[in-house]
Design a protein around this motif. Structure first.
Motif, PDB file in Angstrom:
ATOM      1  N   ARG A 334       0.840  -1.189   0.000  1.00  0.00           N
ATOM      2  CA  ARG A 334       0.000   0.000   0.000  1.00  0.00           C
ATOM      3  C   ARG A 334       0.882   1.250   0.000  1.00  0.00           C
ATOM      4  O   ARG A 334       2.076   1.185   0.262  1.00  0.00           O
ATOM      5  N   HIS A 335       0.252   2.383  -0.267  1.00  0.00           N
ATOM      6  CA  HIS A 335       0.973   3.635  -0.479  1.00  0.00           C
ATOM      7  C   HIS A 335       0.265   4.770   0.244  1.00  0.00           C
ATOM      8  O   HIS A 335      -0.963   4.767   0.378  1.00  0.00           O
ATOM      9  N   LEU A 336       1.059   5.731   0.723  1.00  0.00           N
ATOM     10  CA  LEU A 336       0.510   6.944   1.337  1.00  0.00           C
ATOM     11  C   LEU A 336       1.280   8.157   0.831  1.00  0.00           C
ATOM     12  O   LEU A 336       2.508   8.197   0.901  1.00  0.00           O
ATOM     13  N   SER A 337       0.555   9.129   0.312  1.00  0.00           N
ATOM     14  CA  SER A 337       1.170  10.412  -0.059  1.00  0.00           C
ATOM     15  C   SER A 337       0.060  11.422  -0.313  1.00  0.00           C
ATOM     16  O   SER A 337      -1.129  11.077  -0.322  1.00  0.00           O
ATOM     17  N   THR A 338       0.444  12.668  -0.559  1.00  0.00           N
ATOM     18  CA  THR A 338      -0.550  13.694  -0.844  1.00  0.00           C
ATOM     19  C   THR A 338      -1.065  13.608  -2.282  1.00  0.00           C
ATOM     20  O   THR A 338      -1.880  14.443  -2.690  1.00  0.00           O
ATOM     21  N   LEU A 339      -0.632  12.594  -3.044  1.00  0.00           N
ATOM     22  CA  LEU A 339      -1.270  12.303  -4.333  1.00  0.00           C
ATOM     23  C   LEU A 339      -2.616  11.625  -4.125  1.00  0.00           C
ATOM     24  O   LEU A 339      -3.394  11.479  -5.064  1.00  0.00           O
ATOM     25  N   GLN A 340      -2.868  11.199  -2.898  1.00  0.00           N
ATOM     26  CA  GLN A 340      -4.163  10.604  -2.547  1.00  0.00           C
ATOM     27  C   GLN A 340      -5.008  11.626  -1.792  1.00  0.00           C
ATOM     28  O   GLN A 340      -4.476  12.491  -1.087  1.00  0.00           O
ATOM     29  N   CYS A 341      -6.305  11.517  -1.923  1.00  0.00           N
ATOM     30  CA  CYS A 341      -7.184  12.364  -1.124  1.00  0.00           C
ATOM     31  C   CYS A 341      -7.170  11.869   0.323  1.00  0.00           C
ATOM     32  O   CYS A 341      -6.765  10.735   0.622  1.00  0.00           O
ATOM     33  N   GLY A 342      -7.610  12.717   1.235  1.00  0.00           N
ATOM     34  CA  GLY A 342      -7.582  12.376   2.652  1.00  0.00           C
ATOM     35  C   GLY A 342      -8.379  11.130   2.990  1.00  0.00           C
ATOM     36  O   GLY A 342      -7.947  10.308   3.810  1.00  0.00           O
ATOM     37  N   ALA A 343      -9.553  10.966   2.370  1.00  0.00           N
ATOM     38  CA  ALA A 343     -10.373   9.783   2.644  1.00  0.00           C
ATOM     39  C   ALA A 343      -9.642   8.508   2.221  1.00  0.00           C
ATOM     40  O   ALA A 343      -9.723   7.480   2.906  1.00  0.00           O
ATOM     41  N   LYS A 566      -6.169   3.368  -7.820  1.00  0.00           N
ATOM     42  CA  LYS A 566      -6.698   2.845  -6.556  1.00  0.00           C
ATOM     43  C   LYS A 566      -5.602   2.624  -5.512  1.00  0.00           C
ATOM     44  O   LYS A 566      -5.895   2.472  -4.322  1.00  0.00           O
ATOM     45  N   VAL A 567      -4.322   2.589  -5.943  1.00  0.00           N
ATOM     46  CA  VAL A 567      -3.213   2.448  -5.000  1.00  0.00           C
ATOM     47  C   VAL A 567      -2.471   3.768  -4.835  1.00  0.00           C
ATOM     48  O   VAL A 567      -2.272   4.253  -3.727  1.00  0.00           O
ATOM     49  N   ALA A 568      -2.073   4.385  -5.941  1.00  0.00           N
ATOM     50  CA  ALA A 568      -1.192   5.555  -5.884  1.00  0.00           C
ATOM     51  C   ALA A 568      -1.931   6.877  -5.818  1.00  0.00           C
ATOM     52  O   ALA A 568      -1.367   7.884  -5.402  1.00  0.00           O
ATOM     53  N   GLY A 569      -3.196   6.916  -6.251  1.00  0.00           N
ATOM     54  CA  GLY A 569      -3.926   8.174  -6.255  1.00  0.00           C
ATOM     55  C   GLY A 569      -3.800   8.896  -7.583  1.00  0.00           C
ATOM     56  O   GLY A 569      -3.809   8.285  -8.655  1.00  0.00           O
ATOM     57  N   LEU A 570      -3.658  10.201  -7.540  1.00  0.00           N
ATOM     58  CA  LEU A 570      -3.642  11.030  -8.746  1.00  0.00           C
ATOM     59  C   LEU A 570      -2.213  11.133  -9.292  1.00  0.00           C
ATOM     60  O   LEU A 570      -1.516  12.127  -9.126  1.00  0.00           O
ATOM     61  N   ARG A 571      -1.778  10.081  -9.964  1.00  0.00           N
ATOM     62  CA  ARG A 571      -0.419  10.042 -10.499  1.00  0.00           C
ATOM     63  C   ARG A 571      -0.150  11.209 -11.448  1.00  0.00           C
ATOM     64  O   ARG A 571       0.959  11.730 -11.521  1.00  0.00           O
ATOM     65  N   ALA A 572      -1.172  11.607 -12.199  1.00  0.00           N
ATOM     66  CA  ALA A 572      -0.985  12.653 -13.204  1.00  0.00           C
ATOM     67  C   ALA A 572      -0.586  13.986 -12.583  1.00  0.00           C
ATOM     68  O   ALA A 572      -0.062  14.866 -13.276  1.00  0.00           O
ATOM     69  N   ALA A 573      -0.809  14.161 -11.269  1.00  0.00           N
ATOM     70  CA  ALA A 573      -0.482  15.433 -10.608  1.00  0.00           C
ATOM     71  C   ALA A 573       0.993  15.545 -10.256  1.00  0.00           C
ATOM     72  O   ALA A 573       1.445  16.623  -9.864  1.00  0.00           O
ATOM     73  N   LEU A 574       1.741  14.442 -10.392  1.00  0.00           N
ATOM     74  CA  LEU A 574       3.162  14.496 -10.082  1.00  0.00           C
ATOM     75  C   LEU A 574       3.889  15.254 -11.184  1.00  0.00           C
ATOM     76  O   LEU A 574       3.820  14.867 -12.356  1.00  0.00           O
ATOM     77  N   PRO A 575       4.586  16.342 -10.857  1.00  0.00           N
ATOM     78  CA  PRO A 575       5.274  17.120 -11.901  1.00  0.00           C
ATOM     79  C   PRO A 575       6.285  16.265 -12.662  1.00  0.00           C
ATOM     80  O   PRO A 575       6.990  15.446 -12.071  1.00  0.00           O
TER      81      PRO A 575
END
Length: 577
Positions: A334-343, A566-575
């Protein structure tokens, strides 16, 4: 030359704060009088539990928790810290410091100190502030449990409005509540604000107890103005400040952190504190001296059943995550970062915690269920999670110690392991300050014997003493602006989080159904209900995608219709580098 200042240099700051509190009291009185005249039914609803009710509920809760607990070494230390905090609460008003090792029951002991001190001095309220919303939410949950479920005021950007009874939604306007859990941003920025709506809560801080949890997380560039403001509240307005941490900054001595604090009362005696840190040593630190590739690090980590790995950047975390996902040796990653929403992050934490729990049944004894969590720094400083093995990319010393605080937290193992490494393929560190502190930590770790005492307070104090000498503690010259009575400029300059990211709503949980039902002119409660489903993106992302996969469904409300992993979140937001 001393940074404390003489009376003549302090007088302008005292006048400035007095002006702030006068504005606060007048603005609040104006709001309340207008409300009583125009909306008497709302004014009548302003009520909640009193501090004596909270104190009574807390004492009953603690009596239940302390009733015949197992006489383990951990419980003995926790009881000693708790009892000492209660005893110290009968001291004078002022600035106090509670330094405890991770797992020492800091939240419970600090709340006991605050409530007993408030009762002893007949204060009206206790304010608990934490550095990050994830910690603030967790602190609020634990505080409610310790207070027998009585409603408290939880006031920060991620607090769902529906969690608060109506009277507490009103109390959020002016902090007319007995127990408040908030964020550093909400508390400290309000203390430096200029607008009447933001400052009307400030006069409530006089003759209150303020707990600053994880105080070391205050950005160095703001420690000068923060310490001076807190010292003024304490000296002139009878407020008691409790500084809590497991990695103590040098709050006394000859460091620039002391721009205001002239005396700090230690809750624990030095020998008592040292005994607790020694008694709660539960981690063995190891260091990979040579830089390690993602592939080799993956092989090293997958030899363990349960691991937490913390990286310095989101790009590094995703790079390691992809190596894990490509191997069959890590079935539950599993993964945690600000690429994911808080929920999403909250769901991941709950899922991982469930995996970390011992399996039930005779045949499941001592069998660990595989779980690998790859995270950025969002996991550090207060997230209540417990791994037998942690790894941390080299960074500032406090970050290393905070990651170690997630290792063998509950003494489930004879000894946990913490691996410190440097990525061979890592991306640049986040900032010049971060790079400077990381380099200082690298030098510190090269000294003989430091790895063996890394989690002891003396190492942290030495690190901070050097750090405050090397870095600007009032980088934005806020104190000078305060002396000049430039209130609007102070508000503009005092921004704890330099974050220009724009929130976009992503396809997770109930987000899109909630967006469909959003009124044409959404109110604050509508937006707060959606706050757990947003990811912050930079302006270039907005410019690139607005009108395509990113669209404005309501004024200022952006929805991302592209992929949300579903694991990493919003990958496209990574510069893209």
């Amino acid at each position: 030359m001393s940074t404390r200042g003489t009376r003549s240099t302090r007088a302008p700051l005292d006048l400035e704060l007095h002006t702030r509190l006068l504005l606060s009291a007048l603005a609040d009185a104006d709001f309340l009088d207008t409300e009583a005249y125009r909306r008497p039914h709302v004014a009548a609803a302003r009520q909640g539990p009193t501090l004596p009710q909270f104190i009574q509920a807390f004492r009953a809760s603690i009596q239940s928790l302390h009733h015949d607990p197992p006489d383990t070494a951990l419980n003995v230390i926790r009881r000693d810290i708790f009892d000492t905090a209660v005893h110290a609460a009968h001291g004078p008003t002022g600035v106090y410091q509670l330094t405890t090792p991770t797992g020492g029951g800091k939240t419970r002991a600090s709340l006991a100190f605050a409530l007993e001190h408030a009762a002893y001095h007949q204060f009206d309220r206790v304010v608990i502030a934490a550095p990050f919303n994830s910690i603030t939410t967790q602190t609020a949950r634990v505080t409610r449990d310790l207070l027998g479920g009585l409603p408290i005021l939880e006031h920060h950007s991620a607090a769902p409005a529906e969690r608060l009874p109506f009277p507490f939604r009103l109390a959020a306007e002016n902090w007319d509540a007995a127990v408040i859990v908030t964020s550093f941003v909400q508390l400290l920025e309000s203390l430096h604000a200029a607008h009447p709506g933001r400052v009307r809560k400030l006069h409530r801080l006089a003759r209150s107890v303020i707990i600053l949890d994880e105080v070391q997380a205050i950005p160095v560039a703001f420690t000068g103005p923060v310490v001076r403001m807190l010292e003024q509240l304490s000296e002139t307005y009878g407020t008691t400040i409790l500084l809590c941490t497991a990695t103590p900054p040098a709050v006394q001595g000859h460091t620039p952190f002391l721009t205001g604090f002239r005396h700090v009362h230690p809750v624990l005696a030095p020998d008592q504190q040292e005994r607790h840190f020694q008694g709660l040593r539960r981690v063995t630190f190891t260091r990979e001296v040579r830089p390690i590739t993602w592939a080799d690090l993956t092989k090293r980590l997958t030899r363990e059943a349960q691991t937490l790995t913390v990286l310095n950047t989101r790009a590094d975390a995703l790079a390691l995550l992809d190596h894990f996902l490509a191997t069959d040796a890590a079935p539950f990653t599993r993964h945690l970062s600000t690429l994911q929403c808080g929920a999403h992050r909250n769901d991941v934490l709950q899922e991982v915690k469930a995996r970390l729990q011992p399996q039930e049944g005779k045949d499941a004894l001592n069998v660990l269920r595989p779980v690998h969590l790859i995270s950025t720094q969002v996991i550090e400083a207060g997230v209540d999670i417990d791994f037998p093995f942690t790894a941390r990319a080299l960074g500032p010393l406090p970050s290393l110690i905070q990651t170690a605080g997630r290792c063998n937290r509950e003494f489930k193992h004879a000894r946990g392991t913490m691996l410190i490494f440097e990525p061979a393929e890592g991306t640049p560190l986040p900032s010049d300050e971060y790079r400077d502190l990381t380099a200082h930590t690298r030098t510190l770790l090269a000294q003989p014997g430091v790895l063996d005492t890394l989690d002891q307070p003396g190492v942290s104090e030495a690190f901070y003493a050097t750090m405050y000498q090397r870095l600007q503690t009032d980088a934005h010259q806020i104190l000078e602006q305060r002396r000049q009575q430039n209130f609007a400029t102070v508000e503009k300059l005092f921004q704890l989080i330099d974050d220009n990211r724009t929130p976009v709503h992503v396809n997770y949980g109930e987000c899109f159904p909630l967006l469909e039902r959003l009124p044409a002119e959404p109110g604050m409660s509508d937006l707060r209900a959606l706050s757990g489903y947003t990811v912050g993106v930079n302006q270039s992302f907005v410019d690139c995608h607005l009108g395509g996969l990113l669209r404005e469904v309501r004024p200022g409300v952006l929805r991302w219709d592209g992929e949300y992993d579903k694991v990493a979140g919003l990958r496209a937001a990574l510069p893209v580098r």
